[in-house]
Design a protein around this motif. Structure first.
Motif, PDB file in Angstrom:
ATOM      1  N   LEU A  45       6.413  25.867 -19.225  1.00  0.00           N
ATOM      2  CA  LEU A  45       6.856  24.403 -20.086  1.00  0.00           C
ATOM      3  C   LEU A  45       6.049  25.819 -21.237  1.00  0.00           C
ATOM      4  N   ILE A  46       5.022  26.545 -21.211  1.00  0.00           N
ATOM      5  CA  ILE A  46       4.825  26.816 -21.962  1.00  0.00           C
ATOM      6  C   ILE A  46       5.601  27.922 -22.726  1.00  0.00           C
ATOM      7  N   VAL A  47       6.548  29.068 -21.899  1.00  0.00           N
ATOM      8  CA  VAL A  47       7.882  29.425 -22.541  1.00  0.00           C
ATOM      9  C   VAL A  47       8.927  28.794 -23.193  1.00  0.00           C
ATOM     10  N   GLY A  48       9.082  27.654 -22.230  1.00  0.00           N
ATOM     11  CA  GLY A  48      10.180  26.561 -22.858  1.00  0.00           C
ATOM     12  C   GLY A  48      10.009  25.443 -24.002  1.00  0.00           C
ATOM     13  N   PRO A  49       9.765  24.321 -24.080  1.00  0.00           N
ATOM     14  CA  PRO A  49       9.591  23.818 -24.660  1.00  0.00           C
ATOM     15  C   PRO A  49       8.010  23.946 -25.617  1.00  0.00           C
ATOM     16  N   LEU A 283      13.381  32.028  -4.891  1.00  0.00           N
ATOM     17  CA  LEU A 283      14.385  31.348  -5.412  1.00  0.00           C
ATOM     18  C   LEU A 283      13.595  30.076  -6.126  1.00  0.00           C
ATOM     19  N   VAL A 284      12.415  29.984  -4.721  1.00  0.00           N
ATOM     20  CA  VAL A 284      11.921  28.871  -5.382  1.00  0.00           C
ATOM     21  C   VAL A 284      10.720  29.234  -6.725  1.00  0.00           C
ATOM     22  N   SER A 285      10.163  29.961  -7.242  1.00  0.00           N
ATOM     23  CA  SER A 285      10.069  30.413  -8.636  1.00  0.00           C
ATOM     24  C   SER A 285      11.171  30.379  -9.179  1.00  0.00           C
ATOM     25  N   GLY A 286      12.687  30.852  -9.530  1.00  0.00           N
ATOM     26  CA  GLY A 286      13.199  30.729 -10.590  1.00  0.00           C
ATOM     27  C   GLY A 286      13.872  29.635 -10.742  1.00  0.00           C
ATOM     28  N   VAL A 287      13.812  28.610  -9.520  1.00  0.00           N
ATOM     29  CA  VAL A 287      14.434  27.645  -9.672  1.00  0.00           C
ATOM     30  C   VAL A 287      13.031  26.875 -10.715  1.00  0.00           C
ATOM     31  N   PHE A 288      11.681  26.877  -9.928  1.00  0.00           N
ATOM     32  CA  PHE A 288      10.621  26.172 -10.887  1.00  0.00           C
ATOM     33  C   PHE A 288      10.810  26.364 -11.937  1.00  0.00           C
ATOM     34  N   ILE A 289      10.847  27.654 -12.357  1.00  0.00           N
ATOM     35  CA  ILE A 289      10.504  28.214 -14.249  1.00  0.00           C
ATOM     36  C   ILE A 289      11.717  28.078 -14.794  1.00  0.00           C
ATOM     37  N   LEU A 290      12.842  27.987 -14.472  1.00  0.00           N
ATOM     38  CA  LEU A 290      13.998  27.421 -15.281  1.00  0.00           C
ATOM     39  C   LEU A 290      14.199  25.879 -15.413  1.00  0.00           C
ATOM     40  N   LEU A 291      13.523  24.948 -14.368  1.00  0.00           N
ATOM     41  CA  LEU A 291      13.459  24.029 -14.856  1.00  0.00           C
ATOM     42  C   LEU A 291      12.864  23.187 -15.762  1.00  0.00           C
ATOM     43  N   ALA A 292      11.402  24.143 -15.451  1.00  0.00           N
ATOM     44  CA  ALA A 292      10.247  23.698 -16.216  1.00  0.00           C
ATOM     45  C   ALA A 292      10.458  24.132 -17.762  1.00  0.00           C
TER      46      ALA A 292
END
Length: 608
Positions: A45-49, A283-292
């Protein structure tokens, strides 16, 4: 102009950022003993929105959707691999009730809460309600280690999470299939026919993939070094072909494939299990960061008071009602029922699957499904933070904790092990001595120590022993190879830094020396099994000495030059076993545990 409109990065840099944030968050969570999912959520959420530094759709492009789809497929395949039907049969009736009664009941109540509290359509509510069955096995495990619960409530929470992982995924996949088919066909008859064909083909293809892999691995058709790559390629092929026949049915196919392989009894299953666990972490790490990071501020703003009320209803009504109804008229005490009823943290699987399924529903015209992803984030963050801080104090109030401090599992019932175990019990640390030789446990039983007759690496031990109570493992049998096997096998769950063994008898020769990747850490003093027991036979003994401001570590070393320090005990931090390279750190208020030489006759008489 906003940062998100001006700043961009190359896809390679974006991939590196996702990996660094995901794995870095998990490592930091391990270091700080915090739930990893909260740190990953915050980082995304910090690096994204938040800062607008990273936008998956902008920086990676059209590859984001297929990447997440493949990652979720592998995650669900991993969920299938965790469900061994023999484990479910061996589990307590309470676990079976939580799965057979609790899963469908939780699905129904969750869907109702989503529809009437949040206001989602029945299509979105049914799909998301199925995913909410999963209580997060990757989140439950660290919470149980921290809380140190008694065996039965810990087993109920742990096995419910493990078994419901694939069950919730299957429920969500089936619900998604029904919704998508109804949205894309004109008549109910046609929808039923398309759904039946798609699901039937997915189940058949998943079974074919599982049966084929089991047959090939068992008959030696695939060399050992190619088993993981071949499995990975077949997994992708099954997913792609099934998805081509009926959209999203590939997820059902790979889950079925994982279920079959998990119950095939393959001798190489342990290696496959390690692969899927390592792959799932990445994969869980990647998916979570991508979705957030891909969540927009506008979507987050859609979470109003109804979303907060929904989380409260799930925690205080849906979860307790599901558990209490499922465990009604059972022999489980009420205190344990209450603890399980108010403990239901959700994990990364829920977020990953919910984000993907929400996008699929939005693409088919179910507009309110855009809320599924943000709701999943909010539910996971709320439950993980709440239970992370309340599970331990609630368990203590209810009196269902096994021990405040983690103990030691000692494999081998030799005199050295019994003497060390007796001292640890005097310090009120849980001790268990296990040995596959029944005669070796006589001394432990005479000393009043808790013992286990059997192999700690067996499946029976996994289901009957309360491993959560122990944080350290010492493999000290008369068989150096078995000690190495125990340490290697248990290092995955306890951590390589927490498994120890005596120095092997022939370790000094290159012909008998084992690779550094095998076995555990060598206990301080570098005593072999035979030398350690010889010293106990000759009058050496364990003793714990408290250090103070007046009597420091240096004073102890000057006074006891021949003693062998074996461990340091801090009442708050717990026991620190010392290996051959460890530096002594004990300070005032700590206990220094050492192996002392025989006392002089006059001192021995005074001590007794």
């Amino acid at each position: 102009m906003a940062v998100s409109e001006t700043a961009s990065m190359s896809p390679v840099m974006a991939f590196a950022l996702v990996g660094a944030l995901g794995v870095g968050s998990q490592w930091l969570a391990w270091k700080l003993r915090l739930p990893a999912i909260v740190l990953m959520l915050s980082a995304g959420l910090i690096v994204g929105p938040g800062l607008g530094v990273f936008d998956p759709a902008r920086d990676i492009g059209p590859l984001v959707a297929p990447m997440i789809a493949i990652a979720v497929a592998i995650i669900l395949f991993e969920g299938g691999l965790t469900l061994n039907f023999r484990s479910l049969q061996d589990a307590a009736k309470g676990v079976q009730r939580l799965v057979l009664i609790g899963a469908p009941l939780g699905w129904l109540l969750s869907a109702a809460a989503l529809h009437w509290v949040v206001g989602l359509s029945w299509a979105s509510s049914t799909v998301f309600g199925g995913i909410m069955i999963v209580t997060g096995p990757t989140v439950i495990a660290p919470l149980l280690r921290q809380a140190r619960l008694k065996r039965r409530p810990a087993a109920l929470l742990q096995w419910e999470a493990i078994v419901n992982d694939p069950v919730g995924a299957l429920a969500a996949v089936l619900a998604l299939e029904v919704v998508l088919v109804l949205q894309t066909t004109e008549t109910r008859g046609e929808a039923f026919w398309d759904l039946s064909i798609g699901i039937g083909f997915a189940v058949a293809l998943g079974l074919a993939g599982g049966v084929g892999m089991a047959w090939a691995f068992r008959r030696g058709k695939v060399p050992e070094y190619m088993k993981v790559p071949v499995l990975f390629v077949v997994l992708l092929a099954v997913f792609a072909v099934s998805d081509f026949v009926l959209h999203e049915s590939g997820l059902l196919a790979v889950t079925i494939m994982g279920l079959w392989i998990a119950n095939a009894g393959l001798p190489s299953f342990e290696e496959l299990r390690r692969f899927k666990e390592h792959a799932t972490v990445l994969l869980v790490s990647g998916v979570f960061i991508l979705l957030a990071a891909g969540t927009s501020l506008g979507t987050l703003e859609m979470l109003g008071w109804r979303s907060a009320l929904f989380i409260v209803v799930v925690i205080l009504a849906v979860r307790p009602a599901t558990v209490l109804i499922s465990l009604a008229f059972s022999n489980i005490p009420w205190k344990e029922r209450i603890l399980v009823a108010f403990t239901g943290p959700r994990g990364v699987v829920l977020v990953a699957v919910a984000g993907l399924f929400g996008e699929r529903l939005v693409a088919q015209g179910v507009d309110d499904a855009a809320l599924i992803g943000p709701l999943a984030f909010a539910l996971v963050a709320g439950t993980v933070v709440l239970h992370g801080f309340t599970l331990t104090p609630i368990a203590r109030v209810l009196g269902v904790t096994a021990s405040d401090t983690p103990g030691v599992l000692i494999v081998g019932g030799a005199p050295w092990s019994v003497a060390f175990g007796q001292l640890l019990e005097k310090l009120e640390l849980p001790v268990l001595i296990a040995d596959p030789n029944h005669a070796h446990l006589r001394a432990a039983r005479r000393a009043g120590l808790k013992s286990y007759f059997g192999d700690v690496l067996s499946e029976a031990a996994e289901h009957s022993l309360d491993f959560v109570r122990y944080q350290k493992v010492i493999a000290a049998t008369d068989n150096d190879a078995y000690n190495t096997l125990v340490c290697t096998g248990m290092a995955h769950d306890f951590g390589r830094e927490s498994v120890f063994q005596p120095v092997p008898v022939r370790q000094e020769t290159a012909r008998h020396a084992l690779p550094a990747t095998l076995g555990g850490r060598i206990l301080r003093g570098e005593l072999s099994y035979f030398e350690a027991n010889r010293r106990i036979h000759n009058g050496w003994h364990f003793r714990a000495t408290g250090l103070t401001e007046e009597f420091t570590l240096d004073d102890w070393l000057d006074k006891n030059p021949e003693a062998l320090p074996m461990a340091e005990y801090d009442g708050k931090a717990g026991l620190r076993l010392l290996d051959q390279d460890a530096q002594l750190k004990a300070g005032p208020g700590d206990q220094l545990i050492a192996l002392y030489p025989p006392d002089p006759p006059e001192e021995s008489a005074q001590r007794h």
